[in-house]
Design an enzyme around this catalytic site. Sequence first.
Site, PDB file in Angstrom:
ATOM      1  N   CYS A  29      10.686 -26.397  14.528  1.00 41.75           N
ATOM      2  CA  CYS A  29       9.471 -27.257  14.198  1.00 41.75           C
ATOM      3  C   CYS A  29       8.248 -26.471  14.614  1.00 41.75           C
ATOM      4  CB  CYS A  29       9.709 -28.451  15.226  1.00 41.75           C
ATOM      5  SG  CYS A  29       9.758 -27.953  16.939  1.00 41.75           S
ATOM      6  N   MET A  30       7.188 -27.014  15.177  1.00 37.99           N
ATOM      7  CA  MET A  30       5.715 -26.260  15.297  1.00 37.99           C
ATOM      8  C   MET A  30       6.036 -25.489  16.602  1.00 37.99           C
ATOM      9  SD  MET A  30       4.350 -27.272  12.664  1.00 37.99           S
ATOM     10  CE  MET A  30       2.976 -26.203  13.398  1.00 37.99           C
TER      11      MET A  30
END
Length: 660
Positions: A29-30
């Site tokens: 994810c980020m």
Amino acid sequence: MADEKIQRIAKEIYQNVGGPSNVAKLIHCMTRVRMTIIDMDKVNMEGLKNIDGVLGVVDDETLQVVVGPGTVNKVAQAMVDKVGVKLGEPFPDDVGENSHLTDKEMVEARAAKVKAEQKAKQKQTPIKRILKSISNIFIPLIPAFVGAGLIGGVAAVLSNLLVAGDISKSWNDFIMIMKVIQNGMFSYLAVYVGINSANEFGATPGLGGIIGAATLLPGILPTAPLHNIFNGQALAAGQGGIIGVIFAVWVLSLLEKKLHQWIPDSIDIIVTPTIALFIIGIFTIFLVMPVAGVISSSLVGAIEWVLNVGGAFSGFVLGALFLPMVMFGLHQILTPIHIEMINKTGMTPLLPILAMAGAGQVGAAIALWIRCHRNHKLTNMIKGALPVGILGIGEPLIYGVTLPLGRPFITACIGGGIGGAVIGGLGHIGAIAIGPSGVALIPLINNGHWLGYVFGLLAAYVGGFIATYFFGVPKDAINPESAVASTSSVSETSNAAESVPEQITHTDDTISAPVKGQEMPVDEVSDPIMAKETMGKSIAVKPNNNSPVYAPVTGKVMFVADTSHAIGYVSDAGEEVLVHMGIDTVNLKGKYFDLSVKPGDTVTRGQIVGKVDWTEVAKAGYDTVTLAIITNSQEFTVDKLADLTSVEESTIIMKTTPAN
């Protein structure tokens, strides 16, 4: 040096999770590398936490190693490159020690993969699933509709000039070439829809294309037709139209999947397509085409009847109600209807009427610009959204301006109804292809009626302007000290007045709420890494179900997660702010998230940058809490505003002062 650091982190993560052989799948994810682990007993949690560059570790459905934004994508890519797969793909069974896995371990590895895939699937109602499928079938074709439609429109104009003697016969071959290109799209549309439908429903695309082509009855001569088994009349090529093709290919997908289960692998490639095409071909020609033909003809006839009889009244109702249909996702069902009308009559009279809805938004925005000229935040948003609104892209005006203010959205719909009434009253105004709206639709209006469409646009502009200028401007929007008014009523805002902190004029060193909702203590966030503010000073907000997503700073968008669950900004004051929407929502793979910004975009604090179906996210089993994280907070003295409860998009949640 930077590349050496990435390679080192990737190598040390593998060393502490039992090697690539203990990983079933890897995504990111980020901020986190997320691994589906086969055997957790082989994982050295303390070793992972002690890796230089690792900010934290979370053991949940997946093993999550936090390395921070900007680094995570490089580390994850380095890890999958070592194995030879792509992000999200299952690791090969023979990687590293996997060649020595027992049968039990292989089953456990496969179970872990399936569990992770199932968890990522969203829950949808049947209606939403159908509408989404229709959208997925036709969206890839829209550029073709526009291009072929415009070429066909030019060919029609030149043909008329040729007949009138205004141009020489030397143009004839050129006109024929343009018609060939146009017919390449519309004559074989059933084939393209069949292929896209097969892709959507999980059938073999080539088989879907053949079923679509079968509805065109290739090889059948008019002197020896096939007959309708219900009334004995000759079947016509294309009878049943696009609606019939979609239904037939859906049935094909069901049969093909069953045949794959029943037919032995050794003969599957021969037997399955043969049986599937034979059965579904007969089913399509003798059942689907007659029944769908009646349905599509009745549908087109009913719409024409409503427009002919209702005239201006029908146009007003359709123009006024189209945007509410868009908000509920019901507009997607109109695409096959437009196409059926074009196939049967050469045009769709619905599209010009529905395009008036966006024109009403333009008129309303101009009225707001004039009445609220002292509200610089609002007028700046209008200036950014108005040009594309005139060209027919109405989302920025709808979701950024009129809908958040409430009343202007209603008066804009009234303007759309007025424009629709003009189009419906004049009659015979249609579009020869689908795609754009607004001014961009003018070239696609059927020959000789474009001026009537322009009158409709002007009427919608004026109607939306007048209705909004006199009846649709909230007082709060006129006040230059207020942000764009929220959709909350006066009673709601008065009840929350004591709990919402000062609504001040924003400066470059303030962070505002990324969503409307209820602030909660960060240490109560269910994710331990976020609860400890490992990535930086944070504020957590539980969003209201109808809350859009707002930019918390004035500055630029630095990155947007591929799965749309996180956005990174850098403010004009230098704050790097990560907005993370929900916990573990990366697993949704973008479902329920609809962002309108991309890296490099300039944003204004409080600007709507997207929307999320928070209700569906919660139903899917995910925490919707949204965090604003200053990831470079070590460079600032951060002052969190205390005692927040109910927050709006204009609520200041953090102030920063550059560290000495």
